[in-house]
Design an enzyme around this catalytic site. Sequence first.
Site, PDB file in Angstrom:
ATOM      1  CD  GLU A  75       1.811  -5.097   2.948  1.00  0.00           C
ATOM      2  OE1 GLU A  75       2.908  -5.589   3.299  1.00  0.00           O
ATOM      3  OE2 GLU A  75       0.927  -4.774   3.754  1.00  0.00           O
ATOM      4  CD  GLU A  77      -2.526  -7.074   4.453  1.00  0.00           C
ATOM      5  OE1 GLU A  77      -1.809  -6.653   5.396  1.00  0.00           O
ATOM      6  OE2 GLU A  77      -2.129  -7.853   3.584  1.00  0.00           O
TER       7      GLU A  77
END
Length: 768
Positions: free
Chosen positions: A247, A497
């Site tokens: 991220e 994810e």
Amino acid sequence: MAPLRLRIEGRTFRDTKNREVTLRGINVAGDAKFPTSPHLPSNKRDHFYDGDNVSFLDRPFSIDEAHTHFSRLKRWGYTLIRYIFTWEAVEHAGPGKYDEEWIQHTIQVLRLAKGYGFYVFMDPHQDVWSRFTGGSGAPMWTIYAVGLNPQAFPATEAAWVQNTYPDPAEYPKMIWATNYTRLACQVIFTLFFAGKEFAPKAIIDGKNIQDYLQDHFTGACRHLALRIKEAVDLENDVVIGWENVNEPNRGLVGFQDLSVIPSEQNLQKGPSPTAWQAILLGSGRSCEMDTWDFGGLGPYKSGSTLVDPKGEMAWLPADYDESRYGWKRDPGWKLGVCIWAQHGIWDPSNDTLLKKDYFAKDPESGRTIDYEHFTNKWFMSYYRKHREAITSIHPDAILFCQPPVLEIPPSLKDTEDDDPNMVFSPHFYDGVTLMMKKWNRYWNVDVFGILRGKYLSPAFAIKIGETAIRNCFRDQLSAIRREGADYMGNHPCVFTEIGIPYDMDDKYAYKTGDYASQSSAMDANHFALEGCGANGYALWVYTAMNNHEWGDMWNGEDLSIFSIDDKPLPLSSDLNTLDQKSPSTSTISLDRSSPAYSESRSNNNSPVSPRNLKQTLSTPALSSQKSNTPAEIGSNPGYRAAEAYVRPSPIATVGNVLSYGFDLRNCVFTLALECKEAATEDAPTEIFLPEYHFPRDGSDVEVSSGKWTINVDDADGGTIQRLRWWHSEGNQSLTAKGVKRRLGTSLGQEDEAPGYLEQCRRSGCHIM
């Protein structure tokens, strides 16, 4: 040279028998975000700032316990592990000081994973940069390297850190993610990705801070890759590749006006400063700012508050002794003064903002910066450095490319970066459920559609009813996958994810054992994954130490599919009597005397391995895992909605998968494929078929052609029940029907449906 165990062919994964591989994965483990010595989950304060003297040894778990965790995950049908580790675990003691003891432990764990047949890719994980900025990832010395003082973050609100929050149990839900919009992360990510353009005075050891941080980070990853290579039997055999970083975030790059909150900043919670207010707070000035909360339709303004640091600064004092880490800071980069003041953005003498658009344009080209430009220029510059570091050691590594979350991917199609060994690895979460910690089966929102301008008004993005919500999830994932192909080229897509919070409805499930809401939410996410055309996923998360009181031990999150306060899903018992019949007759080879839904009666607590699992079916209790969870939320263990994530899936498919899916409510699995050649004796299509849903006396299988068997075996390491199907060429289909159950209940309670009053209480409706 032996063929690669897993390779990429266009947009599919292929095994050594040229079958399409569907990757059914899990993130292992959430515990890897914080140290073992001292034991510092995010709700503990003692020794927190002694960040150099920590150890992550025994993360994600100890060698003694690894067999238990791996056998459990294998039995639940997982084939892929996203292996979580942090930069801090490798290089916590100081720049260039690698923790070889932790590295050797990692190699031992990877070697055990190999015995279970897992594919593993390495995830150098971070959340909002570091534990010291409210998340996980980078070592503490990186905070000092950029000139910040982590011990001043509470007073200046440069970061909201649970470890230092007055009462960690009251740390606001999901506020950790707002640290991306506070001073510490805005400074660090800006310097990490674009320090050379926006902070040219930030020179340390003769390098701009951008190169200094990136070189150390990629160097730590390269060093770990080297040790894995030196282990001889891990590279390609178990470690198939690497992700670039979890991220990534742009910091301040592209902010058009520092004095306002960008319109694209979708997450706001608690005191929400503009970048300019965050800068002032970091220099000890008081500021009045808006406060925000999160509702069903997103963030909303809830009031205002005054934050007063009382003169305390987030920056290191001018007389700070830097001999601790041995670096040499350039005289032009002064301590005790805000880095942005040193670059003329504001004047500390009168607190005037001089250049509110300082980050708005590319200093080289003059182009106005949007997130897409950041991704193509600064993110990709970093990505190439990471790729070079890894492939210099592991040339065949599959590169899992993760751009900034939900942003437009980099434009790589038909460029030199259009690497045939690359995978698009986006993330997706149902934000409404994640933020509200409640499964709302009545409505949800097409967030990705709003972000891409699909609707004239956000009101049109609301989806009504559970069927529409499930389809909306699937359509969002499909759109993300297609967008990746449009921008990045023809590559596999793996969602690395996706997951749900388990502590929904004020921990109702922990008080009752009823996980119906979690089961519905988990099933909706898997319905989307199975229907979106992706090549696999890695569910977030498996946390070995999860309990009902503190969840994943990190920032109040509770997304682990496993908890020491819940029961593992029962497995059928005695596997010693495996039926070895010829595949000429379609059979299910399980012990007929076994109560298929009971917990194992074995009391054997000896270590489990792939080879003795047949004799030791139950996953043994871990002596180190003792819960102190209060009785109110720990005395009614359930199966943690396992029926929704322990689900059938293709393992290896002859030809190409056209579609597959599992109807949980009716317990029906379907698979459609196309192939130019028929399945051969040594290379059939293989499907994971969990015993819980498909027991010996309760399953029916229909195929369009050929023959099939169902066997429990450890053919590729780790015992699972699999269906093997020898079919003809052409378009083929398979349907397997198992046993229907009511979702979220413990075994034996399927008929005990909640009454009307109880259903209303849980759904929040009112009785007039």
